[in-house]
Design a protein around this motif. Structure first.
Motif, PDB file in Angstrom:
ATOM      1  N   GLY A 279      41.056  81.129 -14.487  1.00 22.40           N
ATOM      2  CA  GLY A 279      40.956  80.926 -13.050  1.00 22.40           C
ATOM      3  C   GLY A 279      41.872  79.826 -12.553  1.00 22.40           C
ATOM      4  O   GLY A 279      42.205  78.892 -13.292  1.00 22.40           O
TER       5      GLY A 279
ATOM      6  N   PHE B 176      41.068  81.355  -4.647  1.00 22.43           N
ATOM      7  CA  PHE B 176      41.620  81.570  -5.980  1.00 22.43           C
ATOM      8  C   PHE B 176      42.998  82.203  -5.863  1.00 22.43           C
ATOM      9  O   PHE B 176      43.175  83.194  -5.146  1.00 22.43           O
TER      10      PHE B 176
ATOM     11  N   SER C 230      42.087  84.960 -10.800  1.00 21.78           N
ATOM     12  CA  SER C 230      40.746  85.082 -11.359  1.00 21.78           C
ATOM     13  C   SER C 230      40.760  86.312 -12.249  1.00 21.78           C
ATOM     14  O   SER C 230      40.702  87.447 -11.757  1.00 21.78           O
TER      15      SER C 230
END
Length: 326
Positions: A92, A115, A118
């Motif tokens: 991540g 993000f 991920s």
């Protein structure tokens, strides 16, 4: 193209079915940090490992006339299960971004968090030259013979990685390509050469290959173990995509605190101004080691049977850089 993929798949199947010996387990942590590439070797069956770093990044885009300041975290959760050669992972990258736009008569500021990556995935070591060719014999009478480059040293360990990028946000993610789907594939071909205290890793990556904005990346990473505690590395990352393309240079240092704990620091620069990039990371890696020695089956390569001896374990520790650790 279909013929090419079928040929690659057949080659991978051949490797998997003919190279079933266990991968070497290291008594000292085997970590991908502080670089962004991943080594060919798994952490080992029964080993759980976390690798992470905090970073500050700044970008200045001359054409789109914006500045960005990032504060974020990179992290990897790795676990070896079922086979010594098999590793499952979650990777991540989360960031909070402050952006200043200079396109109007008055600058404007916005902030967002999300993000940029991920990914759930698995890595399998399909070929280990140490297991295939056996350990290099030591010549007690010749320093030159022991340090001479052998053609076998040019043959790398090879792994394959397959993962799924996950995007569950309800709003558009400015750190991801437009219309990024909920799930998209990522595949990697990973090689690793071990030359004493030098380790050379390549990653060839095809990311989001089924989407409108596929990305192709190349990582070249060289790591040098200065001694049993310190290591340095240099890395090139090339990115080719309609969403974002770049050439990044990265370098840093790592320190082994204990056999299960490493700390590190690194810096990143690029070579253009659309945008220009500067980034610094500080991080650490830690593992929970529940690995159990298992009997080594007799193979055609002359490997013995029974559990590893104390001598074998000591050799593992002295040669930890051969598995991607520092």
């Amino acid at each position: 193209m279909n013929h090419t993929f079928k040929s690659i798949g057949l080659l991978i199947l051949l490797f998997v079915t003919t190279q079933m010996a266990n991968a070497q387990y290291t008594e000292t942590i085997n970590t991908n940090s502080p670089g962004r590439s991943q080594g060919a070797f798994a952490v080992g069956k029964g080993v759980a490992q976390v690798e992470g770093s905090l970073y500050y990044r700044t970008e200045e885009h001359d054409l789109q006339r914006y500045d960005r300041d990032y504060i974020g975290a990179n992290f990897q959760l790795r676990y070896g299960a079922f086979l010594e050669r098999l590793e499952f992972s979650y990777v991540g990258n989360y960031a909070t971004v402050d952006q200043t736009d200079f396109n109007g008569s008055v600058s404007s500021e916005t902030s967002f968090s999300n993000f940029s990556r991920s990914t759930l995935g698995a890595k399998y070591l399909v070929f280990d030259p140490l297991k295939f060719f056996g350990e290099k014999q030591v010549n007690l009478l010749s320093w030159k013979a022991n340090n001479r480059l052998n053609w076998k040293d040019l043959i790398p360990a090879v792994s394959i990685y397959a993962g799924a990028n996950l995007n569950f946000g309800s709003t558009t993610n400015p750190l991801a390509p437009p219309n990024d789907p909920t799930v998209s594939p990522r595949i990697e071909l990973i090689t690793q050469n071990n030359w004493g205290r030098w380790v050379f890793v390549t990653n060839i990556v095809a990311d989001r290959i089924s989407t409108d904005f596929p990305s192709y990346q190349l990582f070249l990473t060289m790591t040098h173990s200065v001694n049993n505690k310190w290591a340095i590395f240099a890395e090139y990352q090339g990115i080719k995509s309609d969403f974002y393309s770049d050439d990044l240079g990265r370098g840093g240092v790592a320190y082994l605190v204990t056999k299960d704990w490493q700390v590190d620091a690194s810096g990143t620069l690029n070579f253009k101004d659309t945008p220009s990039v500067f980034q610094v990371n500080v991080g650490m890696s830690y593992r929970l080691d529940f690995h159990k020695d298992s009997p080594i089956k007799q193979t055609g390569n002359g490997q013995g049977s029974g559990k590893k001896s104390k001598k074998d374990k000591k050799k593992n520790k002295l040669n930890l850089e051969e598995e991607g650790g520092i």
